[in-house]
Design a protein around this motif. Structure first.
Motif, PDB file in Angstrom:
ATOM      1  N   PRO A  77       0.809  -1.217   0.000  1.00  0.00           N
ATOM      2  CA  PRO A  77       0.000   0.000   0.000  1.00  0.00           C
ATOM      3  C   PRO A  77       0.847   1.275   0.000  1.00  0.00           C
ATOM      4  O   PRO A  77       1.967   1.291   0.495  1.00  0.00           O
ATOM      5  CB  PRO A  77      -0.788  -0.105   1.309  1.00  0.00           C
ATOM      6  N   THR A  78       0.283   2.336  -0.523  1.00  0.00           N
ATOM      7  CA  THR A  78       0.917   3.650  -0.465  1.00  0.00           C
ATOM      8  C   THR A  78       0.823   4.171   0.965  1.00  0.00           C
ATOM      9  O   THR A  78       0.083   3.628   1.800  1.00  0.00           O
ATOM     10  CB  THR A  78       0.190   4.637  -1.398  1.00  0.00           C
ATOM     11  N   GLU A  79       1.542   5.255   1.243  1.00  0.00           N
ATOM     12  CA  GLU A  79       1.457   5.888   2.570  1.00  0.00           C
ATOM     13  C   GLU A  79       0.031   6.339   2.853  1.00  0.00           C
ATOM     14  O   GLU A  79      -0.445   6.213   3.986  1.00  0.00           O
ATOM     15  CB  GLU A  79       2.428   7.072   2.667  1.00  0.00           C
ATOM     16  N   GLN A  80      -0.642   6.896   1.847  1.00  0.00           N
ATOM     17  CA  GLN A  80      -2.019   7.340   2.039  1.00  0.00           C
ATOM     18  C   GLN A  80      -2.943   6.175   2.391  1.00  0.00           C
ATOM     19  O   GLN A  80      -3.800   6.303   3.264  1.00  0.00           O
ATOM     20  CB  GLN A  80      -2.531   8.051   0.777  1.00  0.00           C
ATOM     21  N   LEU A  81      -2.743   5.025   1.745  1.00  0.00           N
ATOM     22  CA  LEU A  81      -3.587   3.869   2.063  1.00  0.00           C
ATOM     23  C   LEU A  81      -3.273   3.322   3.451  1.00  0.00           C
ATOM     24  O   LEU A  81      -4.177   2.890   4.167  1.00  0.00           O
ATOM     25  CB  LEU A  81      -3.444   2.780   0.998  1.00  0.00           C
ATOM     26  N   ARG A  82      -2.015   3.350   3.842  1.00  0.00           N
ATOM     27  CA  ARG A  82      -1.670   2.938   5.215  1.00  0.00           C
ATOM     28  C   ARG A  82      -2.344   3.864   6.228  1.00  0.00           C
ATOM     29  O   ARG A  82      -2.882   3.418   7.231  1.00  0.00           O
ATOM     30  CB  ARG A  82      -0.150   2.941   5.429  1.00  0.00           C
ATOM     31  N   ALA A  83      -2.292   5.158   5.949  1.00  0.00           N
ATOM     32  CA  ALA A  83      -2.924   6.133   6.847  1.00  0.00           C
ATOM     33  C   ALA A  83      -4.437   5.898   6.900  1.00  0.00           C
ATOM     34  O   ALA A  83      -5.037   5.924   7.987  1.00  0.00           O
ATOM     35  CB  ALA A  83      -2.608   7.547   6.377  1.00  0.00           C
ATOM     36  N   LEU A  84      -5.045   5.663   5.752  1.00  0.00           N
ATOM     37  CA  LEU A  84      -6.478   5.366   5.687  1.00  0.00           C
ATOM     38  C   LEU A  84      -6.796   4.136   6.534  1.00  0.00           C
ATOM     39  O   LEU A  84      -7.717   4.148   7.351  1.00  0.00           O
ATOM     40  CB  LEU A  84      -6.889   5.137   4.232  1.00  0.00           C
ATOM     41  N   ALA A  85      -6.022   3.086   6.339  1.00  0.00           N
ATOM     42  CA  ALA A  85      -6.253   1.834   7.057  1.00  0.00           C
ATOM     43  C   ALA A  85      -6.141   2.001   8.565  1.00  0.00           C
ATOM     44  O   ALA A  85      -6.838   1.322   9.326  1.00  0.00           O
ATOM     45  CB  ALA A  85      -5.257   0.774   6.578  1.00  0.00           C
ATOM     46  N   GLY A  87      -6.921   4.625  10.351  1.00  0.00           N
ATOM     47  CA  GLY A  87      -7.885   5.540  10.934  1.00  0.00           C
ATOM     48  C   GLY A  87      -7.589   7.009  10.794  1.00  0.00           C
ATOM     49  O   GLY A  87      -8.295   7.841  11.368  1.00  0.00           O
ATOM     50  N   GLU A  88      -6.574   7.353  10.010  1.00  0.00           N
ATOM     51  CA  GLU A  88      -6.262   8.771   9.818  1.00  0.00           C
ATOM     52  C   GLU A  88      -7.401   9.461   9.074  1.00  0.00           C
ATOM     53  O   GLU A  88      -8.123   8.833   8.293  1.00  0.00           O
ATOM     54  CB  GLU A  88      -4.960   8.927   9.026  1.00  0.00           C
ATOM     55  N   THR A  89      -7.541  10.749   9.304  1.00  0.00           N
ATOM     56  CA  THR A  89      -8.584  11.525   8.629  1.00  0.00           C
ATOM     57  C   THR A  89      -8.004  12.621   7.742  1.00  0.00           C
ATOM     58  O   THR A  89      -8.701  13.136   6.882  1.00  0.00           O
ATOM     59  CB  THR A  89      -9.550  12.152   9.651  1.00  0.00           C
ATOM     60  N   ASP A  90      -6.738  12.963   7.956  1.00  0.00           N
ATOM     61  CA  ASP A  90      -6.082  13.989   7.140  1.00  0.00           C
ATOM     62  C   ASP A  90      -5.529  13.311   5.889  1.00  0.00           C
ATOM     63  O   ASP A  90      -4.346  12.977   5.811  1.00  0.00           O
ATOM     64  CB  ASP A  90      -4.968  14.671   7.940  1.00  0.00           C
ATOM     65  N   LEU A  91      -6.411  13.127   4.921  1.00  0.00           N
ATOM     66  CA  LEU A  91      -6.087  12.371   3.713  1.00  0.00           C
ATOM     67  C   LEU A  91      -6.382  13.192   2.476  1.00  0.00           C
ATOM     68  O   LEU A  91      -7.176  14.132   2.505  1.00  0.00           O
ATOM     69  CB  LEU A  91      -6.934  11.086   3.662  1.00  0.00           C
ATOM     70  N   GLU A  92      -5.760  12.804   1.374  1.00  0.00           N
ATOM     71  CA  GLU A  92      -6.057  13.421   0.085  1.00  0.00           C
ATOM     72  C   GLU A  92      -7.448  12.973  -0.371  1.00  0.00           C
ATOM     73  O   GLU A  92      -7.950  11.938   0.056  1.00  0.00           O
ATOM     74  CB  GLU A  92      -5.012  12.973  -0.949  1.00  0.00           C
ATOM     75  N   GLU A  93      -8.032  13.773  -1.243  1.00  0.00           N
ATOM     76  CA  GLU A  93      -9.322  13.391  -1.846  1.00  0.00           C
ATOM     77  C   GLU A  93      -9.059  12.409  -2.984  1.00  0.00           C
ATOM     78  O   GLU A  93      -8.032  12.499  -3.626  1.00  0.00           O
ATOM     79  CB  GLU A  93     -10.067  14.627  -2.356  1.00  0.00           C
ATOM     80  N   PRO A  94      -9.904  11.457  -3.211  1.00  0.00           N
ATOM     81  CA  PRO A  94     -11.199  11.243  -2.586  1.00  0.00           C
ATOM     82  C   PRO A  94     -11.141  10.413  -1.304  1.00  0.00           C
ATOM     83  O   PRO A  94     -12.168  10.122  -0.701  1.00  0.00           O
ATOM     84  CB  PRO A  94     -11.991  10.511  -3.668  1.00  0.00           C
ATOM     85  N   LEU A  95      -9.923  10.027  -0.866  1.00  0.00           N
ATOM     86  CA  LEU A  95      -9.810   9.163   0.304  1.00  0.00           C
ATOM     87  C   LEU A  95     -10.425   9.771   1.559  1.00  0.00           C
ATOM     88  O   LEU A  95     -11.032   9.060   2.364  1.00  0.00           O
ATOM     89  CB  LEU A  95      -8.346   8.785   0.568  1.00  0.00           C
ATOM     90  N   ALA A  96     -10.288  11.090   1.735  1.00  0.00           N
ATOM     91  CA  ALA A  96     -10.850  11.735   2.923  1.00  0.00           C
ATOM     92  C   ALA A  96     -12.372  11.573   2.965  1.00  0.00           C
ATOM     93  O   ALA A  96     -12.939  11.223   4.012  1.00  0.00           O
ATOM     94  CB  ALA A  96     -10.459  13.203   2.965  1.00  0.00           C
ATOM     95  N   THR A  97     -13.020  11.793   1.843  1.00  0.00           N
ATOM     96  CA  THR A  97     -14.481  11.655   1.787  1.00  0.00           C
ATOM     97  C   THR A  97     -14.891  10.200   1.960  1.00  0.00           C
ATOM     98  O   THR A  97     -15.857   9.897   2.672  1.00  0.00           O
ATOM     99  CB  THR A  97     -15.021  12.220   0.454  1.00  0.00           C
TER     100      THR A  97
END
Length: 156
Positions: A77-85, A87-97
């Motif tokens: 996974p990318t860093e953004q996907l790890r953060a998503l997984a 529970g992070e909320t400060d994510l790029e769109e559309p991941l934040a939504t």
């Protein structure tokens, strides 16, 4: 479901579940169709597993967290996907939504409204992607509840 519930073939509950093989098979087919579909609709497997891991955490399901951690690690996974997984909320769109929607439906499904679907559309998801996301949310939340119930039955 058996693995998520910690049931092995030598457990009585494993055999009992096989009295209704269509339920066992149906749940497995659902799992595969939402995590590894033939047509991912633009929601890649690593995104799907990251979201499943997020929902397992929201549901405090340690066994499923471990399972989804293992699966996610295999998908690079990318860093953004790890953060998503995680529970992070400060994510790029559309991941934040997507994350807000997953959290809402997982934690407070009675508060979900049509306007929340409109937010997914505004974030760039099309109708097939929204349906696929909804199926994933429904399955993982179902999976956590069935696994919890089976664990309770096993311990009784």
């Amino acid at each position: 479901m058996d693995k998520a519930a910690g049931i092995s073939p030598d457990d009585a509950l494993f055999s009992t579940r096989r009295f209704r093989p269509e339920f066992v098979q149906g749940a497995e087919e659902c799992r595969l169709s939402v995590l590894k579909p033939a047509n991912d609709q633009g929601l890649a497997p690593n995104l799907r597993v990251a979201l499943a891991r997020r929902m397992a955490a929201l549901n405090a399901d340690a066994a499923l967290l471990d399972e989804y951690d293992t699966q996610l690690a295999q998908l690079d996974p990318t860093e953004q996907l790890r953060a998503l997984a995680h529970g992070e909320t400060d994510l790029e769109e559309p991941l934040a939504t997507i994350a807000r929607h997953v959290d809402l439906v997982t934690l407070t499904p009675n508060k979900a409204e049509a306007s929340h679907i409109a937010l997914l559309t505004q974030a760039g998801l099309n109708s097939p992607q929204i349906v696929a996301l909804s199926e994933l949310i429904a399955f993982v939340n179902f999976q956590t509840r069935v696994a919890t119930g089976l664990r309770l039955m096993r311990s009784a």
